[in-house]
Design a protein around this motif. Structure first.
Motif, PDB file in Angstrom:
ATOM      1  N   ALA A  15       0.831  -1.198   0.000  1.00 57.73           N
ATOM      2  CA  ALA A  15       0.000   0.000   0.000  1.00 57.73           C
ATOM      3  C   ALA A  15       0.870   1.254   0.000  1.00 57.73           C
ATOM      4  CB  ALA A  15      -0.934   0.001   1.203  1.00 57.73           C
ATOM      5  N   ALA A  16       1.944   1.227   0.757  1.00 59.55           N
ATOM      6  CA  ALA A  16       2.847   2.379   0.791  1.00 59.55           C
ATOM      7  C   ALA A  16       3.508   2.610  -0.572  1.00 59.55           C
ATOM      8  CB  ALA A  16       3.906   2.178   1.865  1.00 59.55           C
ATOM      9  N   ALA A  17       3.822   1.535  -1.283  1.00 57.57           N
ATOM     10  CA  ALA A  17       4.409   1.671  -2.621  1.00 57.57           C
ATOM     11  C   ALA A  17       3.408   2.292  -3.590  1.00 57.57           C
ATOM     12  CB  ALA A  17       4.865   0.314  -3.128  1.00 57.57           C
ATOM     13  N   LEU A  18       2.148   1.892  -3.510  1.00 56.42           N
ATOM     14  CA  LEU A  18       1.127   2.477  -4.380  1.00 56.42           C
ATOM     15  C   LEU A  18       0.961   3.966  -4.096  1.00 56.42           C
ATOM     16  CD1 LEU A  18      -1.618  -0.301  -4.339  1.00 56.42           C
ATOM     17  CD2 LEU A  18      -0.199   0.383  -6.277  1.00 56.42           C
ATOM     18  N   ILE A  19       0.903   4.329  -2.822  1.00 57.67           N
ATOM     19  CA  ILE A  19       0.766   5.740  -2.464  1.00 57.67           C
ATOM     20  C   ILE A  19       2.024   6.505  -2.850  1.00 57.67           C
ATOM     21  CG2 ILE A  19       0.625   7.320  -0.499  1.00 57.67           C
ATOM     22  CD1 ILE A  19      -1.313   5.351   0.770  1.00 57.67           C
ATOM     23  N   GLY A  20       3.189   5.880  -2.648  1.00 60.08           N
ATOM     24  CA  GLY A  20       4.445   6.531  -3.017  1.00 60.08           C
ATOM     25  C   GLY A  20       4.530   6.818  -4.505  1.00 60.08           C
ATOM     26  N   LEU A  21       4.092   5.880  -5.324  1.00 58.22           N
ATOM     27  CA  LEU A  21       4.083   6.114  -6.774  1.00 58.22           C
ATOM     28  C   LEU A  21       3.137   7.250  -7.147  1.00 58.22           C
ATOM     29  CD1 LEU A  21       4.117   2.515  -8.259  1.00 58.22           C
ATOM     30  CD2 LEU A  21       5.813   4.299  -8.643  1.00 58.22           C
ATOM     31  N   ALA A  22       1.967   7.256  -6.527  1.00 57.96           N
ATOM     32  CA  ALA A  22       0.995   8.303  -6.848  1.00 57.96           C
ATOM     33  C   ALA A  22       1.511   9.683  -6.444  1.00 57.96           C
ATOM     34  CB  ALA A  22      -0.331   8.007  -6.154  1.00 57.96           C
ATOM     35  N   ILE A  23       2.113   9.784  -5.277  1.00 58.46           N
ATOM     36  CA  ILE A  23       2.640  11.081  -4.833  1.00 58.46           C
ATOM     37  C   ILE A  23       3.862  11.470  -5.654  1.00 58.46           C
ATOM     38  CG2 ILE A  23       3.748  12.258  -2.895  1.00 58.46           C
ATOM     39  CD1 ILE A  23       1.826  10.744  -1.062  1.00 58.46           C
ATOM     40  N   ALA A  24       4.735  10.516  -5.948  1.00 62.05           N
ATOM     41  CA  ALA A  24       5.926  10.817  -6.743  1.00 62.05           C
ATOM     42  C   ALA A  24       5.553  11.297  -8.138  1.00 62.05           C
ATOM     43  CB  ALA A  24       6.819   9.590  -6.831  1.00 62.05           C
ATOM     44  N   SER A  25       4.448  10.795  -8.681  1.00 62.38           N
ATOM     45  CA  SER A  25       4.043  11.220 -10.018  1.00 62.38           C
ATOM     46  C   SER A  25       3.578  12.672 -10.042  1.00 62.38           C
ATOM     47  CB  SER A  25       2.946  10.309 -10.556  1.00 62.38           C
ATOM     48  OG  SER A  25       1.730  10.538  -9.879  1.00 62.38           O
ATOM     49  N   LEU A  26       3.263  13.222  -8.885  1.00 56.65           N
ATOM     50  CA  LEU A  26       2.899  14.640  -8.825  1.00 56.65           C
ATOM     51  C   LEU A  26       4.118  15.540  -9.041  1.00 56.65           C
ATOM     52  CD1 LEU A  26       0.512  14.648  -5.750  1.00 56.65           C
ATOM     53  CD2 LEU A  26      -0.116  15.150  -8.106  1.00 56.65           C
ATOM     54  N   TYR A  27       5.276  15.110  -8.542  1.00 57.77           N
ATOM     55  CA  TYR A  27       6.460  15.961  -8.522  1.00 57.77           C
ATOM     56  C   TYR A  27       7.589  15.504  -9.431  1.00 57.77           C
ATOM     57  CZ  TYR A  27       4.055  17.543  -4.367  1.00 57.77           C
ATOM     58  OH  TYR A  27       3.107  18.011  -3.505  1.00 57.77           O
ATOM     59  N   LEU A  28       7.626  14.211  -9.750  1.00 58.81           N
ATOM     60  CA  LEU A  28       8.728  13.663 -10.529  1.00 58.81           C
ATOM     61  C   LEU A  28       8.224  13.047 -11.822  1.00 58.81           C
ATOM     62  CD1 LEU A  28      10.504  11.749  -7.640  1.00 58.81           C
ATOM     63  CD2 LEU A  28      11.136  13.972  -8.548  1.00 58.81           C
ATOM     64  N   ARG A  29       9.149  12.830 -12.709  1.00 57.91           N
ATOM     65  CA  ARG A  29       8.840  12.126 -13.946  1.00 57.91           C
ATOM     66  C   ARG A  29       9.348  10.700 -13.810  1.00 57.91           C
ATOM     67  NH1 ARG A  29       8.686  14.534 -19.648  1.00 57.91           N
ATOM     68  NH2 ARG A  29       8.875  12.617 -20.813  1.00 57.91           N
ATOM     69  N   ILE A  30       8.434   9.754 -13.781  1.00 58.16           N
ATOM     70  CA  ILE A  30       8.789   8.351 -13.600  1.00 58.16           C
ATOM     71  C   ILE A  30       8.947   7.741 -14.994  1.00 58.16           C
ATOM     72  CG2 ILE A  30       8.089   6.166 -12.570  1.00 58.16           C
ATOM     73  CD1 ILE A  30       6.273   7.804 -10.698  1.00 58.16           C
ATOM     74  N   PRO A  31      10.150   7.225 -15.325  1.00 58.88           N
ATOM     75  CA  PRO A  31      10.428   6.824 -16.702  1.00 58.88           C
ATOM     76  C   PRO A  31       9.565   5.698 -17.273  1.00 58.88           C
ATOM     77  CG  PRO A  31      12.423   6.787 -15.371  1.00 58.88           C
ATOM     78  CD  PRO A  31      11.289   7.065 -14.464  1.00 58.88           C
ATOM     79  N   THR A  32       9.475   4.573 -16.629  1.00 59.07           N
ATOM     80  CA  THR A  32       8.863   3.403 -17.250  1.00 59.07           C
ATOM     81  C   THR A  32       7.346   3.394 -17.141  1.00 59.07           C
ATOM     82  OG1 THR A  32      10.827   2.156 -16.683  1.00 59.07           O
ATOM     83  CG2 THR A  32       8.909   0.898 -17.319  1.00 59.07           C
ATOM     84  N   ILE A  33       6.811   3.558 -15.943  1.00 58.99           N
ATOM     85  CA  ILE A  33       5.365   3.440 -15.739  1.00 58.99           C
ATOM     86  C   ILE A  33       4.713   4.773 -15.408  1.00 58.99           C
ATOM     87  CG2 ILE A  33       5.475   1.038 -15.002  1.00 58.99           C
ATOM     88  CD1 ILE A  33       5.250   2.074 -12.122  1.00 58.99           C
ATOM     89  N   GLY A  34       5.426   5.858 -15.610  1.00 60.79           N
ATOM     90  CA  GLY A  34       4.928   7.171 -15.224  1.00 60.79           C
ATOM     91  C   GLY A  34       3.629   7.568 -15.900  1.00 60.79           C
ATOM     92  N   HIS A  35       3.490   7.255 -17.167  1.00 64.31           N
ATOM     93  CA  HIS A  35       2.275   7.639 -17.898  1.00 64.31           C
ATOM     94  C   HIS A  35       1.052   6.948 -17.302  1.00 64.31           C
ATOM     95  CE1 HIS A  35      -0.301   8.911 -21.119  1.00 64.31           C
ATOM     96  NE2 HIS A  35      -0.591   7.657 -21.426  1.00 64.31           N
ATOM     97  N   THR A  36       1.191   5.685 -16.976  1.00 70.55           N
ATOM     98  CA  THR A  36       0.078   4.931 -16.382  1.00 70.55           C
ATOM     99  C   THR A  36      -0.261   5.467 -14.996  1.00 70.55           C
ATOM    100  OG1 THR A  36       0.782   2.972 -17.588  1.00 70.55           O
ATOM    101  CG2 THR A  36      -0.717   2.629 -15.739  1.00 70.55           C
ATOM    102  N   VAL A  37       0.757   5.779 -14.210  1.00 72.22           N
ATOM    103  CA  VAL A  37       0.513   6.288 -12.857  1.00 72.22           C
ATOM    104  C   VAL A  37      -0.179   7.642 -12.912  1.00 72.22           C
ATOM    105  CG1 VAL A  37       1.605   7.025 -10.707  1.00 72.22           C
ATOM    106  CG2 VAL A  37       2.449   5.005 -11.891  1.00 72.22           C
ATOM    107  N   VAL A  38       0.254   8.512 -13.793  1.00 68.93           N
ATOM    108  CA  VAL A  38      -0.371   9.828 -13.913  1.00 68.93           C
ATOM    109  C   VAL A  38      -1.814   9.692 -14.379  1.00 68.93           C
ATOM    110  CG1 VAL A  38      -0.320  11.982 -15.213  1.00 68.93           C
ATOM    111  CG2 VAL A  38       1.790  11.060 -14.268  1.00 68.93           C
TER     112      VAL A  38
END
Length: 61
Positions: A15-38
């Motif tokens: 659960a923490a990883a899911l929330i971390g990805l969602a919050i990180a997508s607000l501020y960072l550009r995630i290379p591989t799965i970033g489009h899906t997370v956003v």
């Protein structure tokens, strides 16, 4: 009667990883799965809540 228990560490970390990805997508550009997370950021938050809720209700999760 519904007996609640604390979730296992692995469930909490998922659960923490899911929330971390969602919050990180607000501020960072995630290379591989970033489009899906956003695209599905809200569902990542909902999914994390559901994972923790199921971890509290079910002992085996």
């Amino acid at each position: 009667m519904l007996r609640l228990s604390s979730p296992r560490l692995l469930t909490f970390l998922e659960a923490a990883a899911l929330i971390g990805l969602a919050i990180a997508s607000l501020y960072l550009r995630i290379p591989t799965i970033g489009h899906t997370v956003v695209k599905f950021r809200t569902w990542f938050f909902v999914g994390a809540y559901v994972v923790v809720a199921l971890g509290v209700i079910l002992k085996s999760l």
